[in-house]
Design a protein around this motif. Structure first.
Motif, PDB file in Angstrom:
ATOM      1  N   ILE A 156       0.652  -1.181   0.115  1.00  0.00           N
ATOM      2  CA  ILE A 156      -0.227  -0.061   0.018  1.00  0.00           C
ATOM      3  C   ILE A 156       0.878   1.307   0.070  1.00  0.00           C
ATOM      4  CG2 ILE A 156      -1.464   1.386   1.359  1.00  0.00           C
ATOM      5  CD1 ILE A 156      -3.025  -1.162   2.386  1.00  0.00           C
ATOM      6  N   ILE A 157       1.847   1.301   0.765  1.00  0.00           N
ATOM      7  CA  ILE A 157       2.733   2.200   0.930  1.00  0.00           C
ATOM      8  C   ILE A 157       3.575   2.733  -0.532  1.00  0.00           C
ATOM      9  CG2 ILE A 157       4.912   3.163   2.016  1.00  0.00           C
ATOM     10  CD1 ILE A 157       4.281   1.841   4.478  1.00  0.00           C
ATOM     11  N   TYR A 158       3.777   1.419  -1.003  1.00  0.00           N
ATOM     12  CA  TYR A 158       4.532   1.562  -2.315  1.00  0.00           C
ATOM     13  C   TYR A 158       3.742   2.187  -3.573  1.00  0.00           C
ATOM     14  CZ  TYR A 158       7.189   0.409  -6.667  1.00  0.00           C
ATOM     15  OH  TYR A 158       7.860   0.302  -7.674  1.00  0.00           O
ATOM     16  N   VAL A 159       2.169   1.483  -3.533  1.00  0.00           N
ATOM     17  CA  VAL A 159       1.406   2.269  -4.478  1.00  0.00           C
ATOM     18  C   VAL A 159       1.144   3.409  -4.323  1.00  0.00           C
ATOM     19  CG1 VAL A 159      -1.246   1.966  -5.203  1.00  0.00           C
ATOM     20  CG2 VAL A 159       0.312  -0.124  -5.083  1.00  0.00           C
ATOM     21  N   LYS A 160       0.966   3.860  -2.905  1.00  0.00           N
ATOM     22  CA  LYS A 160       0.568   5.330  -2.836  1.00  0.00           C
ATOM     23  C   LYS A 160       1.969   6.331  -3.271  1.00  0.00           C
ATOM     24  CE  LYS A 160      -2.460   5.147   1.308  1.00  0.00           C
ATOM     25  NZ  LYS A 160      -2.640   5.326   2.576  1.00  0.00           N
ATOM     26  N   SER A 161       3.060   5.775  -2.859  1.00  0.00           N
ATOM     27  CA  SER A 161       4.196   6.580  -3.278  1.00  0.00           C
ATOM     28  C   SER A 161       4.283   6.643  -4.918  1.00  0.00           C
ATOM     29  CB  SER A 161       5.538   6.025  -2.576  1.00  0.00           C
ATOM     30  OG  SER A 161       5.717   4.906  -3.516  1.00  0.00           O
ATOM     31  N   GLN A 162       3.994   5.752  -5.637  1.00  0.00           N
ATOM     32  CA  GLN A 162       4.001   5.662  -7.048  1.00  0.00           C
ATOM     33  C   GLN A 162       2.928   6.613  -7.592  1.00  0.00           C
ATOM     34  OE1 GLN A 162       6.480   4.633  -8.825  1.00  0.00           O
ATOM     35  NE2 GLN A 162       7.344   4.268  -6.595  1.00  0.00           N
ATOM     36  N   ALA A 163       1.580   6.661  -6.881  1.00  0.00           N
ATOM     37  CA  ALA A 163       0.685   7.568  -7.472  1.00  0.00           C
ATOM     38  C   ALA A 163       0.956   9.107  -7.030  1.00  0.00           C
ATOM     39  CB  ALA A 163      -0.617   7.265  -6.529  1.00  0.00           C
ATOM     40  N   LYS A 164       1.628   9.337  -5.893  1.00  0.00           N
ATOM     41  CA  LYS A 164       2.101  10.616  -5.711  1.00  0.00           C
ATOM     42  C   LYS A 164       3.031  10.969  -6.794  1.00  0.00           C
ATOM     43  CE  LYS A 164       4.267  13.348  -2.044  1.00  0.00           C
ATOM     44  NZ  LYS A 164       4.929  13.375  -0.701  1.00  0.00           N
ATOM     45  N   LYS A 165       3.922  10.228  -7.181  1.00  0.00           N
ATOM     46  CA  LYS A 165       4.923  10.642  -8.204  1.00  0.00           C
ATOM     47  C   LYS A 165       4.336  10.623  -9.650  1.00  0.00           C
ATOM     48  CE  LYS A 165       8.894   8.167  -6.444  1.00  0.00           C
ATOM     49  NZ  LYS A 165       9.757   6.859  -6.478  1.00  0.00           N
ATOM     50  N   LEU A 166       3.252   9.912  -9.789  1.00  0.00           N
ATOM     51  CA  LEU A 166       2.210  10.205 -11.045  1.00  0.00           C
ATOM     52  C   LEU A 166       1.577  11.471 -11.012  1.00  0.00           C
ATOM     53  CD1 LEU A 166       0.807   6.811 -11.616  1.00  0.00           C
ATOM     54  CD2 LEU A 166       2.260   7.980 -13.183  1.00  0.00           C
ATOM     55  N   ARG A 167       1.088  11.718  -9.964  1.00  0.00           N
ATOM     56  CA  ARG A 167       0.404  13.215  -9.818  1.00  0.00           C
ATOM     57  C   ARG A 167       1.412  14.287  -9.900  1.00  0.00           C
ATOM     58  NH1 ARG A 167      -2.290  10.472  -5.636  1.00  0.00           N
ATOM     59  NH2 ARG A 167      -0.958  11.086  -4.024  1.00  0.00           N
ATOM     60  N   LYS A 168       2.488  14.247  -9.425  1.00  0.00           N
ATOM     61  CA  LYS A 168       3.763  15.167  -9.683  1.00  0.00           C
ATOM     62  C   LYS A 168       3.803  15.333 -11.343  1.00  0.00           C
ATOM     63  CE  LYS A 168       8.154  16.494  -8.527  1.00  0.00           C
ATOM     64  NZ  LYS A 168       9.738  16.267  -7.675  1.00  0.00           N
ATOM     65  N   ILE A 169       4.172  14.235 -11.914  1.00  0.00           N
ATOM     66  CA  ILE A 169       4.324  14.356 -13.296  1.00  0.00           C
ATOM     67  C   ILE A 169       3.199  15.025 -14.021  1.00  0.00           C
ATOM     68  CG2 ILE A 169       4.631  12.890 -15.586  1.00  0.00           C
ATOM     69  CD1 ILE A 169       6.075  10.894 -13.698  1.00  0.00           C
ATOM     70  N   GLU A 170       1.852  14.656 -13.698  1.00  0.00           N
ATOM     71  CA  GLU A 170       0.840  15.268 -14.150  1.00  0.00           C
ATOM     72  C   GLU A 170       0.648  16.714 -13.994  1.00  0.00           C
ATOM     73  OE1 GLU A 170      -2.501  13.238 -12.061  1.00  0.00           O
ATOM     74  OE2 GLU A 170      -2.533  11.790 -13.489  1.00  0.00           O
ATOM     75  N   LYS A 171       1.084  17.152 -12.810  1.00  0.00           N
ATOM     76  CA  LYS A 171       1.291  18.556 -12.775  1.00  0.00           C
ATOM     77  C   LYS A 171       2.208  19.277 -13.524  1.00  0.00           C
ATOM     78  CE  LYS A 171       1.966  22.001  -8.775  1.00  0.00           C
ATOM     79  NZ  LYS A 171       2.175  22.181  -7.240  1.00  0.00           N
ATOM     80  N   ASN A 172       3.397  18.670 -13.617  1.00  0.00           N
ATOM     81  CA  ASN A 172       4.352  19.156 -14.466  1.00  0.00           C
ATOM     82  C   ASN A 172       4.027  19.313 -15.894  1.00  0.00           C
ATOM     83  OD1 ASN A 172       6.183  19.618 -12.367  1.00  0.00           O
ATOM     84  ND2 ASN A 172       7.193  17.667 -12.803  1.00  0.00           N
TER      85      ASN A 172
END
Length: 128
Positions: free
Chosen positions: A24-40
């Motif tokens: 769960i922690i890993y999936v959440k961290s990957q989702a956070k990275k995806l959101r950062k890329i989306e923002k960029n």
């Protein structure tokens, strides 16, 4: 014997719980990275749109300067448009790279969530 089995069972439960929590922690961290890329991506797209509007405005000014035969203004505006267009081109390259990163990470995350390996045929961890 029962005591040993119940201890073994508890150990298995703890291990599984730890694995699920880590997952769960890993999936959440990957989702956070995806959101950062989306923002960029959104930031780059907004920059491109803003610069395209600037090119449009400068082009209108250039038409007017051409009609009035203002050579120095024509030269200045042409250089400005070229500079802005160069910046737009660089932003498009950046956008393509961000989209590639996003697609790679999203694909890996989807494979992980479907229970498929994220290991390449060369036995390397694919980038997330």
């Amino acid at each position: 014997m029962k005591h040993l089995l119940s201890q073994s069972f508890l150990i298995i439960i703890v291990i599984l719980g730890t694995m699920v929590t880590s997952y769960i922690i890993y999936v959440k961290s990957q989702a956070k990275k995806l959101r950062k890329i989306e923002k960029n991506i959104e930031t780059v797209e907004n920059s491109i749109a803003r610069l395209e509007e600037a090119v449009k405005a400068k082009t209108e000014e250039l038409k007017l300067a051409t009609e009035q035969k203002e050579v120095s203004t024509i030269t200045e505006l042409s250089q400005e448009i070229y500079g802005i267009q160069t910046e737009i081109d660089a932003l498009f390259e950046n956008l393509l790279e961000l989209e590639k990163q996003y697609e790679t990470r999203m694909g890996n995350l989807e494979r992980l969530l479907r229970g498929r390996p994220i290991i390449s045929t060369r036995q390397e961890l694919l980038p997330l």
